[in-house]
Design an enzyme around this catalytic site. Structure first.
Site, PDB file in Angstrom:
ATOM      1  N   SER A  81       3.889  -2.390  10.232  1.00 16.34           N
ATOM      2  CA  SER A  81       5.384  -2.385  10.386  1.00 16.34           C
ATOM      3  C   SER A  81       5.731  -3.810  10.025  1.00 16.34           C
ATOM      4  CB  SER A  81       5.662  -2.113  11.783  1.00 16.34           C
ATOM      5  OG  SER A  81       5.316  -0.896  12.123  1.00 16.34           O
ATOM      6  N   HIS A 103      -9.289   1.007   4.944  1.00 16.48           N
ATOM      7  CA  HIS A 103      -8.133   1.165   5.894  1.00 16.48           C
ATOM      8  C   HIS A 103      -8.302   2.018   6.825  1.00 16.48           C
ATOM      9  CE1 HIS A 103      -4.026   2.387   6.574  1.00 16.48           C
ATOM     10  NE2 HIS A 103      -3.458   1.267   5.918  1.00 16.48           N
ATOM     11  N   GLY A 150       2.874   2.148  10.865  1.00 18.29           N
ATOM     12  CA  GLY A 150       3.804   3.012  10.701  1.00 18.29           C
ATOM     13  C   GLY A 150       4.597   3.432  12.018  1.00 18.29           C
ATOM     14  N   GLU A 175      -4.967  -5.091  10.275  1.00 21.09           N
ATOM     15  CA  GLU A 175      -4.153  -4.035  10.605  1.00 21.09           C
ATOM     16  C   GLU A 175      -4.249  -3.418  12.155  1.00 21.09           C
ATOM     17  OE1 GLU A 175      -2.148  -2.991   6.534  1.00 21.09           O
ATOM     18  OE2 GLU A 175      -3.793  -1.511   7.205  1.00 21.09           O
ATOM     19  N   GLY A 232       3.103  -1.271   4.228  1.00 21.56           N
ATOM     20  CA  GLY A 232       3.075   0.312   4.058  1.00 21.56           C
ATOM     21  C   GLY A 232       4.352   0.813   3.668  1.00 21.56           C
ATOM     22  N   GLY A 233       5.019   1.448   4.604  1.00 21.02           N
ATOM     23  CA  GLY A 233       6.384   1.813   4.486  1.00 21.02           C
ATOM     24  C   GLY A 233       7.294   0.952   3.722  1.00 21.02           C
ATOM     25  N   ASN A 243       0.949  -0.863  -0.034  1.00 20.93           N
ATOM     26  CA  ASN A 243      -0.113  -0.029   0.096  1.00 20.93           C
ATOM     27  C   ASN A 243       1.001   1.425  -0.111  1.00 20.93           C
ATOM     28  OD1 ASN A 243      -1.762   2.178   0.678  1.00 20.93           O
ATOM     29  ND2 ASN A 243      -2.397   1.243   2.416  1.00 20.93           N
ATOM     30  N   TRP A 244       0.947   2.015  -1.043  1.00 20.60           N
ATOM     31  CA  TRP A 244       1.831   3.298  -1.413  1.00 20.60           C
ATOM     32  C   TRP A 244       1.301   4.201  -0.647  1.00 20.60           C
ATOM     33  CZ3 TRP A 244       4.362   2.201  -6.833  1.00 20.60           C
ATOM     34  CH2 TRP A 244       5.325   1.113  -6.775  1.00 20.60           C
ATOM     35  N   LYS A 245       0.120   4.249  -0.342  1.00 27.67           N
ATOM     36  CA  LYS A 245      -0.482   5.503   0.305  1.00 27.67           C
ATOM     37  C   LYS A 245      -0.337   6.486  -0.257  1.00 27.67           C
ATOM     38  CE  LYS A 245       0.040   3.159   4.872  1.00 27.67           C
ATOM     39  NZ  LYS A 245       0.035   3.058   6.203  1.00 27.67           N
ATOM     40  N   GLU A 268      -6.539   4.373   8.136  1.00 25.26           N
ATOM     41  CA  GLU A 268      -6.355   5.963   7.987  1.00 25.26           C
ATOM     42  C   GLU A 268      -7.673   6.387   7.026  1.00 25.26           C
ATOM     43  OE1 GLU A 268      -2.630   5.268   5.616  1.00 25.26           O
ATOM     44  OE2 GLU A 268      -1.571   4.676   7.610  1.00 25.26           O
TER      45      GLU A 268
END
Ligand code: 13P
Length: 253
Positions: free
Chosen positions: A215, A97, A175, A169, A236-237, A11-13, A99
Site C-alpha cells: 500500500s 512474492h 492491497g 512486504e 503494486g496498485g 509490480n503490475w501483477k 502471492e
C-alpha cells in the site's frame, strides 16, 4: 554511512494487456524525463515485457519480470526461463512474492533455486519476504523473516549478495490500504540488515538495498524514505497509473 541509491519498482501483477502496458510505459517515460536520482523498474506481465522494453529502452526506466523458472529450457509447460526473460530486455526479476507463495505453492527452497538461476543469468533478483497478519499477531514476525532469509539465501556468497535487492512486504499490508507505519517498517528493515550483516558481513549489509512494499502511495512514500534502512519501494496498485507512480518516484523527504 551514506544511504544507498533509492530504488522504486512497480509490480503490475496480472494487470494490463500488452497494448495497455505500452500506453502506461509511454506516459511514464514522458513524465519521468531527466530523473536519475532514483533507479526505476517496472514489472509488467510476461506477455508485455518485450513491447514495454522497446518503449523504455532509451530512458531511465528499467524492466523486470515477475517470476521465472530455474531450468534453462525443456518440457515445462507454462513456464518462462531466465534466458527468455533476459532476451525480453529485463535486468530484474521479482522472486518469492507473497502471492506466489500463497496461491502457487512457492517455497523458500524454490525461491533459493530461482535466485541462483537469476544470478547465473545476470538478472538482479528482487527477493520478497514478509509475514502474514496472523504471524505478526502471534509475535512471529522476526522468526518468519529469519527463516525466509536463511533458507532463501542459503549457499550464497557475499559477492552474490552484491547483486540482489530485498523487498520487505508484510502480507497484511498488500492491497489492503493498511500500510505498516514507517516506524514498524523501519524496525523490520533494521532487523533484516542486521541479519544480512551476521550472514554476509558489514560491508554487504551496508550496501544491500531493502525495499518496502504494501500500500505504498504518493502520500506515504516520503515518510517511509526518511527511515535510515528503507531504500525504496515495491509498489503494486499505485504503480498501474503513470501519474501516481511518478508521484511516488518523485518523493520528497
Ligand atoms: P500494493 O501496493 O497494491 O499493496 O501491492 C504491493 C505489492 O505486492 C508489490 O509487490
Amino acid at each position: 554511512m551514506s544511504k544507498r541509491k533509492p530504488f522504486i519498482a512497480g509490480n503490475w501483477k496480472m494487470y494490463k494487456t500488452s497494448f495497455e502496458a505500452v500506453e502506461t510505459a509511454r506516459k511514464l517515460v514522458r513524465i519521468l524525463k531527466g530523473i536519475n536520482h532514483v533507479d526505476i523498474m517496472i514489472a509488467p506481465p510476461f506477455t508485455a515485457l518485450a513491447a514495454v522494453y522497446e518503449v523504455v529502452k532509451e530512458s531511465s526506466v528499467m524492466v523486470g519480470a515477475q517470476n521465472l523458472f530455474w531450468e534453462k529450457e525443456g518440457a515445462y509447460t507454462g513456464e518462462i526461463s531466465p534466458g527468455m526473460i533476459v532476451s525480453s530486455g529485463c535486468r530484474y526479476v521479482i522472486i518469492g512474492h507473497s502471492e506466489r507463495r500463497q496461491y502457487f505453492g512457492e517455497t523458500d527452497c524454490n525461491v533459493n533455486k530461482k535466485i541462483r538461476a537469476a544470478l547465473n543469468n545476470s538478472l538482479v533478483p528482487v527477493i520478497c519476504i514478509g509475514e502474514t497478519e496472523k504471524e505478526r499477531d502471534e509475535g512471529d514476525t522476526f522468526n518468519i523473516l529469519d527463516k525466509q532469509i536463511k533458507m532463501g539465501l542459503e549457499g550464497f556468497s557475499p559477492d552474490d549478495l552484491k547483486h540482489v535487492i530485498l523487498a520487505y512486504e508484510p502480507v497484511w499490508a498488500i492491497g489492503t490500504g493498511k500500510t505498516a507505519t514507517s516506524d514498524q517498517a523501519q524496525e523490520v528493515h533494521r532487523f533484516l540488515r542486521s541479519l544480512i550483516e551476521n550472514l554476509f558481513g558489514k560491508k554487504i549489509a551496508g550496501s544491500v538495498r531493502i525495499l518496502y512494499g504494501g500500500s505504498v502511495k504518493p502520500e506515504n512514500i516520503g515518510e517511509l524514505m526518511l527511515m535510515p534502512d528503507i531504500d525504496g519501494a515495491l509498489v503494486g496498485g499505485a504503480s498501474l497509473d503513470a501519474e501516481k507512480f511518478a508521484g511516488i518516484i518523485n518523493f520528497k523527504i
